[in-house]
Design a protein around this motif. Structure first.
Motif, PDB file in Angstrom:
ATOM      1  N   ALA A  93       0.792  -1.362   0.019  1.00 18.95           N
ATOM      2  CA  ALA A  93       0.056   0.102   0.145  1.00 18.95           C
ATOM      3  C   ALA A  93       0.882   1.083  -0.282  1.00 18.95           C
ATOM      4  O   ALA A  93       1.950   1.495   0.690  1.00 18.95           O
ATOM      5  CB  ALA A  93      -0.963  -0.032   1.257  1.00 18.95           C
ATOM      6  N   GLN A  94       0.480   2.107  -0.920  1.00 16.26           N
ATOM      7  CA  GLN A  94       0.960   3.338  -0.860  1.00 16.26           C
ATOM      8  C   GLN A  94       0.376   4.281  -0.128  1.00 16.26           C
ATOM      9  O   GLN A  94       0.848   5.509   0.415  1.00 16.26           O
ATOM     10  CB  GLN A  94       1.275   3.967  -2.358  1.00 16.26           C
ATOM     11  CG  GLN A  94       2.301   3.141  -3.033  1.00 16.26           C
ATOM     12  CD  GLN A  94       2.460   3.625  -4.476  1.00 16.26           C
ATOM     13  OE1 GLN A  94       1.773   4.417  -4.850  1.00 16.26           O
ATOM     14  NE2 GLN A  94       3.675   2.875  -5.297  1.00 16.26           N
TER      15      GLN A  94
ATOM     16  N   TRP B  62      -5.058  -3.910   2.981  1.00 22.85           N
ATOM     17  CA  TRP B  62      -6.001  -5.116   2.984  1.00 22.85           C
ATOM     18  C   TRP B  62      -6.267  -5.254   4.146  1.00 22.85           C
ATOM     19  O   TRP B  62      -5.428  -5.453   5.321  1.00 22.85           O
ATOM     20  CB  TRP B  62      -5.591  -6.103   2.052  1.00 22.85           C
ATOM     21  CG  TRP B  62      -5.504  -6.176   0.718  1.00 22.85           C
ATOM     22  CD1 TRP B  62      -4.807  -4.856   0.038  1.00 22.85           C
ATOM     23  CD2 TRP B  62      -5.653  -7.080  -0.165  1.00 22.85           C
ATOM     24  NE1 TRP B  62      -5.002  -5.481  -1.340  1.00 22.85           N
ATOM     25  CE2 TRP B  62      -5.598  -6.589  -1.529  1.00 22.85           C
ATOM     26  CE3 TRP B  62      -6.409  -8.140  -0.239  1.00 22.85           C
ATOM     27  CZ2 TRP B  62      -5.932  -7.035  -2.572  1.00 22.85           C
ATOM     28  CZ3 TRP B  62      -6.532  -9.026  -1.280  1.00 22.85           C
ATOM     29  CH2 TRP B  62      -6.323  -8.475  -2.510  1.00 22.85           C
ATOM     30  N   PRO B  63      -7.664  -5.516   4.596  1.00 22.01           N
ATOM     31  CA  PRO B  63      -7.831  -6.082   6.244  1.00 22.01           C
ATOM     32  C   PRO B  63      -7.540  -7.360   6.133  1.00 22.01           C
ATOM     33  O   PRO B  63      -7.229  -8.161   5.315  1.00 22.01           O
ATOM     34  CB  PRO B  63      -9.496  -5.981   6.228  1.00 22.01           C
ATOM     35  CG  PRO B  63      -9.748  -5.063   5.177  1.00 22.01           C
ATOM     36  CD  PRO B  63      -8.877  -5.044   4.063  1.00 22.01           C
ATOM     37  N   LEU B  64      -6.818  -8.104   7.250  1.00 20.90           N
ATOM     38  CA  LEU B  64      -6.733  -9.411   7.308  1.00 20.90           C
ATOM     39  C   LEU B  64      -7.691 -10.611   6.782  1.00 20.90           C
ATOM     40  O   LEU B  64      -7.167 -11.338   6.183  1.00 20.90           O
ATOM     41  CB  LEU B  64      -6.537  -9.651   8.860  1.00 20.90           C
ATOM     42  CG  LEU B  64      -5.206  -8.874   9.658  1.00 20.90           C
ATOM     43  CD1 LEU B  64      -5.038  -9.100  11.092  1.00 20.90           C
ATOM     44  CD2 LEU B  64      -4.002  -9.196   8.839  1.00 20.90           C
ATOM     45  N   VAL B  65      -8.752 -10.244   7.204  1.00 19.98           N
ATOM     46  CA  VAL B  65      -9.758 -11.125   6.460  1.00 19.98           C
ATOM     47  C   VAL B  65      -9.882 -11.372   5.057  1.00 19.98           C
ATOM     48  O   VAL B  65     -10.006 -12.463   4.474  1.00 19.98           O
ATOM     49  CB  VAL B  65     -11.445 -10.854   7.269  1.00 19.98           C
ATOM     50  CG1 VAL B  65     -12.431 -11.953   6.625  1.00 19.98           C
ATOM     51  CG2 VAL B  65     -11.173 -10.871   8.805  1.00 19.98           C
TER      52      VAL B  65
END
Length: 83
Positions: free
Chosen positions: A42-43, A49-52
């Motif tokens: 991610a910039q 991203w969420p873990l799930v």
């Protein structure tokens, strides 16, 4: 791959990679014992991203639920250990 495994190096795979790369990394993760980290690269904050979501994405690409949890939750902590 033998050098990565022998030297206990961590392999980081981008979740922005193609499905082929993700599937290949998952198959390598089962074949070899080196830690894998699946990163969103991610910039900006909203690209994280969420873990799930990471776990579900890996399961869709062929990982078992146990391995997906290990790669998303356990292996990133190996960056901070002194092993």
């Amino acid at each position: 791959m033998n050098l990565i495994n022998y030297n206990k190096k961590i392999v980081e795979i981008s979740l922005k990679s193609s499905s082929f790369v993700i599937s290949r990394a998952i198959s390598w993760g089962y074949k070899w014992s080196f830690p894998l980290i699946f990163s969103s690269f991610a910039q900006e904050f909203n690209e994280i991203w969420p873990l799930v979501s990471k776990i579900n994405y890996l399961i869709v690409h062929g990982a078992s639920q146990v391995q997906a949890y290990k790669w998303v939750l356990n292996d990133p902590f190996k960056l901070f250990s002194n092993e």
